[in-house]
Design a protein around this motif. Structure first.
Motif, PDB file in Angstrom:
ATOM      1  N   LYS A  52       0.847  -1.193   0.000  1.00  0.00           N
ATOM      2  CA  LYS A  52       0.000   0.000   0.000  1.00  0.00           C
ATOM      3  C   LYS A  52       0.886   1.248   0.000  1.00  0.00           C
ATOM      4  CE  LYS A  52      -3.789  -2.276   2.363  1.00  0.00           C
ATOM      5  NZ  LYS A  52      -4.806  -2.377   1.387  1.00  0.00           N
ATOM      6  N   GLN A  53       0.386   2.329  -0.584  1.00  0.00           N
ATOM      7  CA  GLN A  53       1.152   3.567  -0.694  1.00  0.00           C
ATOM      8  C   GLN A  53       1.646   4.076   0.660  1.00  0.00           C
ATOM      9  OE1 GLN A  53      -0.148   6.836   0.293  1.00  0.00           O
ATOM     10  NE2 GLN A  53       1.814   7.769  -0.229  1.00  0.00           N
ATOM     11  N   PRO A  54       0.853   3.980   1.737  1.00  0.00           N
ATOM     12  CA  PRO A  54       1.368   4.456   3.031  1.00  0.00           C
ATOM     13  C   PRO A  54       2.639   3.726   3.496  1.00  0.00           C
ATOM     14  CG  PRO A  54      -1.005   4.291   3.130  1.00  0.00           C
ATOM     15  CD  PRO A  54      -0.581   3.661   1.828  1.00  0.00           C
ATOM     16  N   VAL A  55       2.826   2.489   3.049  1.00  0.00           N
ATOM     17  CA  VAL A  55       4.049   1.754   3.393  1.00  0.00           C
ATOM     18  C   VAL A  55       5.253   2.480   2.792  1.00  0.00           C
ATOM     19  CG1 VAL A  55       5.325  -0.412   3.028  1.00  0.00           C
ATOM     20  CG2 VAL A  55       2.881  -0.471   3.614  1.00  0.00           C
ATOM     21  N   ILE A  56       5.127   2.880   1.536  1.00  0.00           N
ATOM     22  CA  ILE A  56       6.204   3.613   0.858  1.00  0.00           C
ATOM     23  C   ILE A  56       6.420   4.959   1.546  1.00  0.00           C
ATOM     24  CG2 ILE A  56       6.988   4.626  -1.331  1.00  0.00           C
ATOM     25  CD1 ILE A  56       6.759   1.572  -1.491  1.00  0.00           C
ATOM     26  N   ALA A  57       5.327   5.657   1.841  1.00  0.00           N
ATOM     27  CA  ALA A  57       5.428   6.979   2.473  1.00  0.00           C
ATOM     28  C   ALA A  57       6.111   6.890   3.833  1.00  0.00           C
ATOM     29  CB  ALA A  57       4.035   7.589   2.617  1.00  0.00           C
ATOM     30  N   ARG A  58       5.740   5.900   4.642  1.00  0.00           N
ATOM     31  CA  ARG A  58       6.361   5.753   5.972  1.00  0.00           C
ATOM     32  C   ARG A  58       7.848   5.429   5.847  1.00  0.00           C
ATOM     33  NH1 ARG A  58       1.475   3.131   7.149  1.00  0.00           N
ATOM     34  NH2 ARG A  58       2.467   1.112   6.852  1.00  0.00           N
ATOM     35  N   MET A  59       8.180   4.583   4.874  1.00  0.00           N
ATOM     36  CA  MET A  59       9.586   4.235   4.684  1.00  0.00           C
ATOM     37  C   MET A  59      10.375   5.466   4.257  1.00  0.00           C
ATOM     38  SD  MET A  59      11.278   1.172   2.436  1.00  0.00           S
ATOM     39  CE  MET A  59      10.367  -0.079   3.327  1.00  0.00           C
ATOM     40  N   GLU A  60       9.841   6.221   3.301  1.00  0.00           N
ATOM     41  CA  GLU A  60      10.547   7.407   2.808  1.00  0.00           C
ATOM     42  C   GLU A  60      10.646   8.501   3.867  1.00  0.00           C
ATOM     43  OE1 GLU A  60       9.018   8.753  -0.946  1.00  0.00           O
ATOM     44  OE2 GLU A  60       9.631   6.919  -1.987  1.00  0.00           O
ATOM     45  N   ALA A  61       9.694   8.543   4.779  1.00  0.00           N
ATOM     46  CA  ALA A  61       9.712   9.549   5.838  1.00  0.00           C
ATOM     47  C   ALA A  61      10.524   9.088   7.048  1.00  0.00           C
ATOM     48  CB  ALA A  61       8.282   9.876   6.264  1.00  0.00           C
ATOM     49  N   SER A  62      11.096   7.892   6.943  1.00  0.00           N
ATOM     50  CA  SER A  62      11.890   7.322   8.042  1.00  0.00           C
ATOM     51  C   SER A  62      11.091   7.209   9.329  1.00  0.00           C
ATOM     52  CB  SER A  62      13.168   8.137   8.275  1.00  0.00           C
ATOM     53  OG  SER A  62      13.973   8.146   7.144  1.00  0.00           O
ATOM     54  N   VAL A  63       9.817   6.849   9.198  1.00  0.00           N
ATOM     55  CA  VAL A  63       8.967   6.673  10.371  1.00  0.00           C
ATOM     56  C   VAL A  63       9.462   5.502  11.218  1.00  0.00           C
ATOM     57  CG1 VAL A  63       6.625   6.090  11.134  1.00  0.00           C
ATOM     58  CG2 VAL A  63       6.962   7.743   9.297  1.00  0.00           C
ATOM     59  N   HIS A  64       9.977   4.481  10.545  1.00  0.00           N
ATOM     60  CA  HIS A  64      10.541   3.324  11.239  1.00  0.00           C
ATOM     61  C   HIS A  64      11.690   2.773  10.402  1.00  0.00           C
ATOM     62  CE1 HIS A  64       8.617   0.659   8.324  1.00  0.00           C
ATOM     63  NE2 HIS A  64       7.536   1.400   8.469  1.00  0.00           N
ATOM     64  N   SER A  65      12.492   1.945  11.004  1.00  0.00           N
ATOM     65  CA  SER A  65      13.598   1.329  10.275  1.00  0.00           C
ATOM     66  C   SER A  65      13.054   0.220   9.387  1.00  0.00           C
ATOM     67  CB  SER A  65      14.613   0.733  11.252  1.00  0.00           C
ATOM     68  OG  SER A  65      15.224   1.747  11.994  1.00  0.00           O
ATOM     69  N   PRO A  66      13.325   0.292   8.094  1.00  0.00           N
ATOM     70  CA  PRO A  66      12.822  -0.746   7.199  1.00  0.00           C
ATOM     71  C   PRO A  66      13.554  -2.067   7.413  1.00  0.00           C
ATOM     72  CG  PRO A  66      14.225   0.764   5.995  1.00  0.00           C
ATOM     73  CD  PRO A  66      14.072   1.323   7.383  1.00  0.00           C
ATOM     74  N   GLN A  67      12.808  -3.146   7.308  1.00  0.00           N
ATOM     75  CA  GLN A  67      13.418  -4.466   7.405  1.00  0.00           C
ATOM     76  C   GLN A  67      13.965  -4.849   6.036  1.00  0.00           C
ATOM     77  OE1 GLN A  67      10.788  -7.283   9.208  1.00  0.00           O
ATOM     78  NE2 GLN A  67      10.646  -6.108  11.092  1.00  0.00           N
ATOM     79  N   ILE A  68      14.929  -5.752   6.014  1.00  0.00           N
ATOM     80  CA  ILE A  68      15.582  -6.135   4.762  1.00  0.00           C
ATOM     81  C   ILE A  68      14.576  -6.671   3.756  1.00  0.00           C
ATOM     82  CG2 ILE A  68      17.221  -7.763   3.725  1.00  0.00           C
ATOM     83  CD1 ILE A  68      18.989  -7.321   6.166  1.00  0.00           C
ATOM     84  N   ASP A  69      13.626  -7.500   4.196  1.00  0.00           N
ATOM     85  CA  ASP A  69      12.656  -8.040   3.240  1.00  0.00           C
ATOM     86  C   ASP A  69      11.800  -6.947   2.627  1.00  0.00           C
ATOM     87  OD1 ASP A  69      11.336  -7.710   5.709  1.00  0.00           O
ATOM     88  OD2 ASP A  69       9.936  -9.343   5.296  1.00  0.00           O
ATOM     89  N   SER A  70      11.493  -5.915   3.406  1.00  0.00           N
ATOM     90  CA  SER A  70      10.723  -4.781   2.876  1.00  0.00           C
ATOM     91  C   SER A  70      11.539  -4.007   1.847  1.00  0.00           C
ATOM     92  CB  SER A  70      10.306  -3.842   4.004  1.00  0.00           C
ATOM     93  OG  SER A  70       9.481  -4.504   4.923  1.00  0.00           O
ATOM     94  N   LEU A  71      12.804  -3.792   2.149  1.00  0.00           N
ATOM     95  CA  LEU A  71      13.678  -3.089   1.201  1.00  0.00           C
ATOM     96  C   LEU A  71      13.772  -3.851  -0.117  1.00  0.00           C
ATOM     97  CD1 LEU A  71      16.599  -2.051   3.561  1.00  0.00           C
ATOM     98  CD2 LEU A  71      14.929  -0.532   2.492  1.00  0.00           C
ATOM     99  N   LEU A  72      13.960  -5.158  -0.025  1.00  0.00           N
ATOM    100  CA  LEU A  72      14.074  -5.967  -1.237  1.00  0.00           C
ATOM    101  C   LEU A  72      12.774  -5.977  -2.022  1.00  0.00           C
ATOM    102  CD1 LEU A  72      16.215  -8.927   0.101  1.00  0.00           C
ATOM    103  CD2 LEU A  72      16.959  -7.051  -1.389  1.00  0.00           C
ATOM    104  N   LYS A  73      11.660  -5.977  -1.326  1.00  0.00           N
ATOM    105  CA  LYS A  73      10.349  -5.971  -1.979  1.00  0.00           C
ATOM    106  C   LYS A  73      10.169  -4.699  -2.814  1.00  0.00           C
ATOM    107  CE  LYS A  73       5.731  -7.363  -0.755  1.00  0.00           C
ATOM    108  NZ  LYS A  73       4.825  -7.691   0.334  1.00  0.00           N
TER     109      LYS A  73
END
Length: 90
Positions: A52-73
């Motif tokens: 979902k778009q909010p997942v991308i937005a939260r990652m780009e805003a550094s709301v939390h540390s992304p997990q490796i599987d999320s980064l690869l996805k």
């Protein structure tokens, strides 16, 4: 009012954790740059990655540390991957 610099100094973040924070910030900045270079919106990238778009937005805003599987996805549909390389000496 406390400034970010003052707050950061009060947190007493050690050099190792500071380096980890900087590495994460660099990674996220690079991901955003890749998305923008490809002319993709967050919504378009989310659709490509099956998130979902909010997942991308939260990652780009550094709301939390992304997990490796999320980064690869996210990186894989963009044509990128993660790689472990030696750090350069400064």
């Amino acid at each position: 009012m406390t400034t970010w610099k003052e707050l950061k100094n009060d947190l007493s973040i050690d050099k190792e954790n500071q380096n980890a924070i900087e590495l994460e910030k660099d990674l996220i900045r690079t991901m955003v740059a890749i998305r923008e270079e490809k002319g993709l919106t967050q919504s378009q990238l989310a659709e490509m990655c099956n998130v979902k778009q909010p997942v991308i937005a939260r990652m780009e805003a550094s709301v939390h540390s992304p997990q490796i599987d999320s980064l690869l996805k996210i990186l894989t549909p963009l044509g990128y991957t993660l790689q472990i390389v030696p750090m350069s000496k400064k």
